[in-house]
Design an enzyme around this catalytic site. Sequence first.
Site, PDB file in Angstrom:
ATOM      1  N   LYS A 184       0.859  -1.184   0.000  1.00 16.80           N
ATOM      2  CA  LYS A 184       0.000   0.000   0.000  1.00 16.80           C
ATOM      3  C   LYS A 184       0.891   1.229   0.000  1.00 16.80           C
ATOM      4  CE  LYS A 184      -4.498   0.963   0.349  1.00 16.80           C
ATOM      5  NZ  LYS A 184      -5.656   0.154  -0.022  1.00 16.80           N
TER       6      LYS A 184
ATOM      7  N   GLY B  93     -22.948   5.281   3.118  1.00 14.50           N
ATOM      8  CA  GLY B  93     -22.011   5.623   2.031  1.00 14.50           C
ATOM      9  C   GLY B  93     -22.665   5.329   0.701  1.00 14.50           C
TER      10      GLY B  93
ATOM     11  N   GLY C  12     -21.126   6.182  -2.394  1.00 14.69           N
ATOM     12  CA  GLY C  12     -20.117   6.454  -3.418  1.00 14.69           C
ATOM     13  C   GLY C  12     -20.027   5.264  -4.358  1.00 14.69           C
ATOM     14  N   ASN C  13     -18.840   5.024  -4.894  1.00 17.89           N
ATOM     15  CA  ASN C  13     -18.675   3.936  -5.852  1.00 17.89           C
ATOM     16  C   ASN C  13     -19.190   2.617  -5.271  1.00 17.89           C
ATOM     17  OD1 ASN C  13     -16.854   1.473  -6.537  1.00 17.89           O
ATOM     18  ND2 ASN C  13     -16.844   2.711  -8.373  1.00 17.89           N
TER      19      ASN C  13
ATOM     20  N   GLY D 232     -20.900   1.911  -2.301  1.00 19.83           N
ATOM     21  CA  GLY D 232     -22.245   1.903  -1.719  1.00 19.83           C
ATOM     22  C   GLY D 232     -23.342   1.915  -2.763  1.00 19.83           C
TER      23      GLY D 232
HETATM   24  P1  NAD Z   1     -16.237   7.068  -2.558  1.00 22.65           P
HETATM   25  O1  NAD Z   1     -15.390   8.237  -2.267  1.00 22.65           O
HETATM   26  O2  NAD Z   1     -16.705   6.810  -3.940  1.00 22.65           O
HETATM   27  O3  NAD Z   1     -17.560   7.108  -1.644  1.00 22.65           O
HETATM   28  C1  NAD Z   1     -17.541   7.322  -0.270  1.00 22.65           C
HETATM   29  C2  NAD Z   1     -18.960   7.598   0.207  1.00 22.65           C
HETATM   30  O4  NAD Z   1     -18.946   7.771   1.615  1.00 22.65           O
HETATM   31  C3  NAD Z   1     -19.582   8.871  -0.373  1.00 22.65           C
HETATM   32  O5  NAD Z   1     -20.945   8.635  -0.637  1.00 22.65           O
HETATM   33  C4  NAD Z   1     -19.453   9.874   0.772  1.00 22.65           C
HETATM   34  O6  NAD Z   1     -20.461  10.874   0.725  1.00 22.65           O
HETATM   35  C5  NAD Z   1     -19.650   8.943   1.944  1.00 22.65           C
HETATM   36  N1  NAD Z   1     -19.162   9.510   3.190  1.00 22.65           N
HETATM   37  C6  NAD Z   1     -18.076  10.280   3.416  1.00 22.65           C
HETATM   38  N2  NAD Z   1     -18.024  10.638   4.708  1.00 22.65           N
HETATM   39  C7  NAD Z   1     -19.087  10.064   5.301  1.00 22.65           C
HETATM   40  C8  NAD Z   1     -19.583  10.041   6.620  1.00 22.65           C
HETATM   41  N3  NAD Z   1     -18.991  10.732   7.595  1.00 22.65           N
HETATM   42  N4  NAD Z   1     -20.682   9.307   6.869  1.00 22.65           N
HETATM   43  C9  NAD Z   1     -21.305   8.634   5.881  1.00 22.65           C
HETATM   44  N5  NAD Z   1     -20.906   8.627   4.630  1.00 22.65           N
HETATM   45  C10 NAD Z   1     -19.800   9.332   4.343  1.00 22.65           C
HETATM   46  O7  NAD Z   1     -15.430   5.816  -1.968  1.00 22.65           O
HETATM   47  P2  NAD Z   1     -15.623   4.283  -2.326  1.00 22.65           P
HETATM   48  O8  NAD Z   1     -14.680   3.932  -3.415  1.00 22.65           O
HETATM   49  O9  NAD Z   1     -17.064   3.975  -2.463  1.00 22.65           O
HETATM   50  O10 NAD Z   1     -15.024   3.599  -1.005  1.00 22.65           O
HETATM   51  C11 NAD Z   1     -15.809   3.443   0.168  1.00 22.65           C
HETATM   52  C12 NAD Z   1     -15.094   2.486   1.113  1.00 22.65           C
HETATM   53  O11 NAD Z   1     -14.875   1.239   0.457  1.00 22.65           O
HETATM   54  C13 NAD Z   1     -13.698   2.947   1.567  1.00 22.65           C
HETATM   55  O12 NAD Z   1     -13.474   2.470   2.877  1.00 22.65           O
HETATM   56  C14 NAD Z   1     -12.762   2.207   0.615  1.00 22.65           C
HETATM   57  O13 NAD Z   1     -11.468   2.042   1.165  1.00 22.65           O
HETATM   58  C15 NAD Z   1     -13.504   0.893   0.484  1.00 22.65           C
HETATM   59  N6  NAD Z   1     -13.137   0.121  -0.712  1.00 22.65           N
HETATM   60  C16 NAD Z   1     -13.347   0.620  -1.951  1.00 22.65           C
HETATM   61  C17 NAD Z   1     -13.021  -0.156  -3.066  1.00 22.65           C
HETATM   62  C18 NAD Z   1     -13.300   0.337  -4.457  1.00 22.65           C
HETATM   63  O14 NAD Z   1     -13.166  -0.467  -5.379  1.00 22.65           O
HETATM   64  N7  NAD Z   1     -13.735   1.570  -4.649  1.00 22.65           N
HETATM   65  C19 NAD Z   1     -12.466  -1.438  -2.901  1.00 22.65           C
HETATM   66  C20 NAD Z   1     -12.262  -1.918  -1.614  1.00 22.65           C
HETATM   67  C21 NAD Z   1     -12.612  -1.134  -0.522  1.00 22.65           C
END
Ligand code: NAD
Length: 413
Positions: free
Chosen positions: A105, A216, A218-219, A221
């Site tokens: 990482k 959440g 984002g991507n 959720g």
């Molecule tokens: P993202 O930035 O696309 O989305 C994050 C979401 O969380 C957004 O909707 C944001 O509004 C929300 N958020 C931020 N602060 C918040 C809070 N205080 N309370 C509630 N919601 C809040 O990120 P992502 O890619 O969806 O990643 C989300 C999680 O999944 C992270 O922990 C990331 O490490 C993990 N993850 C992502 C991937 C991937 O492929 N994108 C893979 C493995 C793990």
Amino acid sequence: MLKINPFKTAMEQLSHAAEKMKLAPEILSQLKKPDRILHVSIPVRMDDGAKKVFDGFRVQYNNARGPYKGGLRFHPQVDMDEVKALAFWMSIKNAVVGVPYGGGKGGIIVDPKQLSKGELERLSRKFIDLIYKNIGEYVDVPAPDVNTTPEIMAWMVDEYSQLVGKFTPAVITGKPLSMGGSQGREEATGFGGMVVLREILKRRGRKKSQSIAIQGFGNVGHFFALFAQKAGLKVVGLSDSKGGIYSPKGMDVKKVMEWKKQMGQLKGYPGTAEVTNEKLLELPVDILVPAALENQIHARNAKKIKASIIVEMANGPTAAEADPILNRRGITVVPDVLANSGGVATSYLEWTQNLSGYYWSKEEVLKKLEKYMIDATAAVVNTSEEYKLKDLRTGAFILAVSRIMEAMKARGL
Ligand code: NAD
């Protein structure tokens, strides 16, 4: 609130698994240390002519099973303990999902929102200039993480390719499609998580429609919500950083997405009540999916959670102190190292496509990914049963450590 040291948490999880599997102390002490830590100072010329120096890290934790693999995070709060923990968890995750990688990482201490596009590009390229001799398609393969995008990955691949004198797309995954990215990567993590949940529900033999709340949007959720709805689950709670919405009758995820696009938030979606992010975790639902941030479930709220299954789509959403409380209450926690491993499994599929120069359709990618997720879920559940464990996290760690140990032994390490 006291900041929880993530590396300490990771090592507690490892020690717990080591105790259950009676791991030899010399192997445990080897797994408690990363193979290599790179710390570089990155000088960048800013738009106003001034020079600023940023701190960049890459932790190469363990490569017994293959090249180091894991994302790069751009965030003001990046620190060495966090990067070490994330690199360790990548070693575990890659072994759980069965891809031939070790764990790594990296990160840069920076708030990318404060940089212009040009500054961000110069920072990304300079970081690669400084570490390129230590990465490579068969050495260490970075990817995006918090605040890093396919565009940044493209700059990095281009920089690396110029330095080594040949186009090398397999050195980094999470690239744009036009540069060797994979079909299906966008939805991979949410899709993979839903396959895991489906397999867990199948084993429980549950028939009635289950209600679900997701923190959440984002991507991860929003794709999880879409696939959950498609699978017949009732999505009753959703939230983003601005707050959450709740409707016991359920909601149409596509319509919520359109609303969010127009309004920039979930709050106010017609026919729903507002809930805070804290309350969302305590809603009366069957399944809870934290898909945003770390340490959302802790000792204070673990007693109030009503869901019987928690699917950890975020990395580290449950603080170590909450695990025993959830276990005692009979709540099944599907650990992050299994639940969100669809992302890295698809990175692996991207890498194999780059190395062979032969590209698959989205359907082909998702079909292959589905098999990885089904097999990983079965392996974690079987390991937990074999060791008579109440929790799946320890089962996942035992499975991963056994696989890493097997590779270390085979290589005579
Ligand atoms: P993202 O930035 O696309 O989305 C994050 C979401 O969380 C957004 O909707 C944001 O509004 C929300 N958020 C931020 N602060 C918040 C809070 N205080 N309370 C509630 N919601 C809040 O990120 P992502 O890619 O969806 O990643 C989300 C999680 O999944 C992270 O922990 C990331 O490490 C993990 N993850 C992502 C991937 C991937 O492929 N994108 C893979 C493995 C793990």
